[in-house]
Enzyme design. Sequence first.
Site, PDB file in Angstrom:
ATOM      1  N   PHE A 153       1.979  13.394  -7.142  1.00 40.26           N
ATOM      2  CA  PHE A 153       1.084  12.238  -7.126  1.00 40.26           C
ATOM      3  C   PHE A 153       0.600  12.097  -5.672  1.00 40.26           C
ATOM      4  CE2 PHE A 153      -0.152   7.853  -6.811  1.00 40.26           C
ATOM      5  CZ  PHE A 153      -0.820   7.647  -8.014  1.00 40.26           C
ATOM      6  N   ASP A 172      10.981  11.112  -6.901  1.00 40.99           N
ATOM      7  CA  ASP A 172      10.078  10.042  -7.318  1.00 40.99           C
ATOM      8  C   ASP A 172      10.228   9.900  -8.839  1.00 40.99           C
ATOM      9  OD1 ASP A 172       7.853   8.647  -8.325  1.00 40.99           O
ATOM     10  OD2 ASP A 172       6.545   9.314  -6.708  1.00 40.99           O
ATOM     11  N   TYR A 193       6.266  -0.866 -12.948  1.00 40.05           N
ATOM     12  CA  TYR A 193       5.192  -1.393 -13.813  1.00 40.05           C
ATOM     13  C   TYR A 193       4.827  -0.462 -14.963  1.00 40.05           C
ATOM     14  CZ  TYR A 193       2.733   1.125 -10.032  1.00 40.05           C
ATOM     15  OH  TYR A 193       2.355   2.037  -9.077  1.00 40.05           O
ATOM     16  N   LYS A 194       5.495   0.703 -15.041  1.00 42.68           N
ATOM     17  CA  LYS A 194       5.196   1.612 -16.153  1.00 42.68           C
ATOM     18  C   LYS A 194       6.204   1.366 -17.282  1.00 42.68           C
ATOM     19  CE  LYS A 194       3.559   5.079 -12.807  1.00 42.68           C
ATOM     20  NZ  LYS A 194       2.103   5.031 -12.917  1.00 42.68           N
ATOM     21  N   ARG A 250      -4.650  11.560 -21.145  1.00 43.38           N
ATOM     22  CA  ARG A 250      -3.206  11.267 -21.111  1.00 43.38           C
ATOM     23  C   ARG A 250      -2.859  10.213 -22.164  1.00 43.38           C
ATOM     24  NH1 ARG A 250      -0.646   9.631 -15.548  1.00 43.38           N
ATOM     25  NH2 ARG A 250      -1.780   7.730 -16.086  1.00 43.38           N
TER      26      ARG A 250
HETATM   27  C1  LIG Z   1       4.480   9.472  -9.452  1.00 49.54           C
HETATM   28  C2  LIG Z   1       3.912   8.328  -8.694  1.00 49.54           C
HETATM   29  N1  LIG Z   1       4.269   8.134  -7.410  1.00 49.54           N
HETATM   30  C3  LIG Z   1       3.763   7.112  -6.679  1.00 49.54           C
HETATM   31  C4  LIG Z   1       2.869   6.227  -7.226  1.00 49.54           C
HETATM   32  C5  LIG Z   1       2.262   5.159  -6.353  1.00 49.54           C
HETATM   33  O1  LIG Z   1       2.844   3.960  -6.550  1.00 49.54           O
HETATM   34  P1  LIG Z   1       2.311   2.651  -5.761  1.00 49.54           P
HETATM   35  O2  LIG Z   1       0.833   2.618  -5.932  1.00 49.54           O
HETATM   36  O3  LIG Z   1       2.948   1.542  -6.499  1.00 49.54           O
HETATM   37  O4  LIG Z   1       2.717   2.761  -4.360  1.00 49.54           O
HETATM   38  C6  LIG Z   1       2.481   6.369  -8.562  1.00 49.54           C
HETATM   39  C7  LIG Z   1       1.527   5.433  -9.176  1.00 49.54           C
HETATM   40  O5  LIG Z   1       1.105   5.526 -10.288  1.00 49.54           O
HETATM   41  C8  LIG Z   1       3.002   7.454  -9.307  1.00 49.54           C
HETATM   42  O6  LIG Z   1       2.644   7.662 -10.571  1.00 49.54           O
END
Ligand SMILES: Cc1ncc(COP(=O)(O)O)c(C=O)c1O
Length: 398
Positions: free
Chosen positions: A126, A195, A220-221, A372
Amino acid sequence: MSDFKERAEALDTADELAPLRELFTLDDTVYLDGNSLGALPRHVPARMQEVLTREWGALRIRSWGESGWWTAPERIGDRIAPLVGAAAGQIVVGDSTSVNVFKAVVAATRLAGEGRDEILVDASTFPTDGYIAGSAARMTGHRVVPVAPSDVPAALGPRTAAVLLNHVDYRTGRLHDLPGLTAAAHEAGALAVWDLCHSAGALPVGLDAHGVDLAVGCTYKYLNGGPGSPAYLYVAERHQEAFDSPLPGWTSHADPFAMTPGYAPADGSVRGRVGTPDILSMLALESALDVWDGVSVEAVRAKSLALTDFFLECVAAYAPEGRVAPVTPVSHAERGSQVSLRCENADGTAEVMRVLIERGVVGDLRRPDVLRFGFTPLYVGFADAERAARILAEVLAA
Ligand SMILES: Cc1ncc(COP(=O)(O)O)c(C=O)c1O
């Protein structure tokens, strides 16, 4: 087609988690975007009303103590802990995942010690993790080496300080080998930072059992904490004493109200805090976690795999030949809780999702050509999966 409808009905009837759906605020759309934003548990608004009117409105400043606001980050961390296989006292809730990636990566390089100047980062990560690891590397005199997770064992060496990996790939839904890659990092003398954004609440993680060093994740997921709800940081107990945060804010001080100029870190997971906790979001998350009472992550995982298997089967049977192809692995050992389908026609992908949403099937897309569909076993059923595949097929055929 009716065969799949009948099977869906039978599977929903036999599903022990099906009654949990009633705990959520849903309508007659098929909501397959819980891997982006989980649905609202029904009881959360009443709890928030109480927080606003009584805890904030009436008690005001007293609530830091009397309503347990000050200790919320660790208390809620301990609620998340069993969902990711961690014993109490190792998770603190607060800040965004992005900020926690920064804390974890810098702290990992400090724990790794001298002579190790490389950070291996999931090449398909990500984006925020990659951006932040890059900046952390520049600040600490390290070098980022992008590596596909399957190539990590070969890339590890005496110069590796830490490895930063996604447990489930946000785009493809591929589940990576957390036990194996963590063990490989340790064999090379490096730390493993995971992560968990796309795995926590969807499948067993086993942080303690697999010896993970540091981990971060969002709420939040699949944890349904609400838009922008605070993230969390896991620091394994064995590292807590040496954990040296790059963001040592006053709330992680051993005696925050002494207001001394010199920093002395608190013990335990409190050390991962930075500033004043975002209480409203945090208490919404705490309330949302009630839906997990009496629910095992193993049961959730079993249903998740059954749902994604069934959806893939329906798509294969219904969709016009050659229009979409799954990029999510078929093997259960490599599948998270989402199904990603690559569209043959990249330019038409956004239009397919737009029409799907218009017709009551809510997923999302990752450019240029990936649709998705996230399956949250707490509130998605087999009839939802069948309906989504059927409408997708109709949209593709149109
Ligand atoms: C795998 C992953 N890492 C990091 C993040 C980023 O999270 P945040 O925007 O809450 O910092 C996300 C957001 O969807 C994510 O899916």
